[in-house]
Design an enzyme around this catalytic site. Sequence first.
Site, PDB file in Angstrom:
ATOM      1  N   GLU A 100       8.945  37.114  29.934  1.00  0.00           N
ATOM      2  CA  GLU A 100       8.369  36.125  30.835  1.00  0.00           C
ATOM      3  C   GLU A 100       7.061  35.569  30.265  1.00  0.00           C
ATOM      4  OE1 GLU A 100       8.183  37.877  34.730  1.00  0.00           O
ATOM      5  OE2 GLU A 100      10.334  38.264  34.755  1.00  0.00           O
ATOM      6  N   HIS A 114      13.700  36.739  30.968  1.00  0.00           N
ATOM      7  CA  HIS A 114      13.114  37.848  31.757  1.00  0.00           C
ATOM      8  C   HIS A 114      13.409  39.168  31.032  1.00  0.00           C
ATOM      9  CE1 HIS A 114      12.570  35.067  35.135  1.00  0.00           C
ATOM     10  NE2 HIS A 114      13.815  34.700  34.950  1.00  0.00           N
ATOM     11  N   SER A 157      14.169  30.271  31.975  1.00  0.00           N
ATOM     12  CA  SER A 157      15.161  31.167  32.559  1.00  0.00           C
ATOM     13  C   SER A 157      16.560  30.581  32.381  1.00  0.00           C
ATOM     14  CB  SER A 157      14.795  31.419  34.029  1.00  0.00           C
ATOM     15  OG  SER A 157      15.557  32.454  34.576  1.00  0.00           O
TER      16      SER A 157
END
Length: 287
Positions: free
Chosen positions: A212, A185, A143
């Site tokens: 993800e 994401h 992330s």
Amino acid sequence: MQHVKGTLIPIGGNEDKGFEDDEIHRLDYIEEGILAHVVEEAGGIDAKIIVIPTASSIPIEVGENYLTAFATLGCKNVTVLDIRTQADSEKADFIQHIKTADCIMFSGGDQSKISKYIGGSTIHTVLLERYKNDAGFVIAGTSAGAMMMAEEMVSGGSAAKAFLKGAVKMRKGLALIPELIIDTHFIQRGRFGRISEAVAKFPSLIGFGLAEDTGMIIKNGNSCTVIGSGMVIVFDGKNLTHNNEKVLELGTPMTMTNLTVHVLSNGDQYDINKRQVTVLPIEAPFI
């Protein structure tokens, strides 16, 4: 960055619950399969792994989460460096850990914190030098920890306003791989417009949108292999024949023609220098 010897592993994140505002309910968990790849690239379960939860608003909990996850895989030498200030990035013992580690793992959270507290520091310098010169040295991040690897870093922006100028906010990352813009994401949060605008701003760069539980193993700053259960969307703006990003007012719909987009999945490969895809044969084993 040419002729680097190290390995980057940007990962798209894998949040536990979805979209809760409270970070304790949306920790960036990583599936064991992805972490197993990180450990393997770092040299196995005896590798010295350093976890840096700087991006997180709950670094203690995130650090403990990683200690547990790596221990589950059999790793015996894992340390958390709780870097929360620029001064922390100049601590001699922290710098020594970075100099002797086989793998650095950056957590999720707010990527701007990584730029603010580590960017321009001695730790940043050591990371760049080791990534360039040390074969087998691994820098992984999920992330926020993936997005900061770029020089032109996505720092925020609304997916709801996708394809309008101003949907993406940019700042400087740690510039480990300046050829890329990385977003995470990606499928789950509909960030197509966000990275499209980023590529429109910097059409010489390549956008990677990581789903993800999906990552890229990037060798020598060039050769990329997809790992994990999802997809990596590649945005290549080098052949744009119309791009009105520079002349638009904020909030105006954008025009981009001949934007090249590739959808890659497990085992597929991408050559950054050649901007070329190699697709895994359909009968090949899942990695």
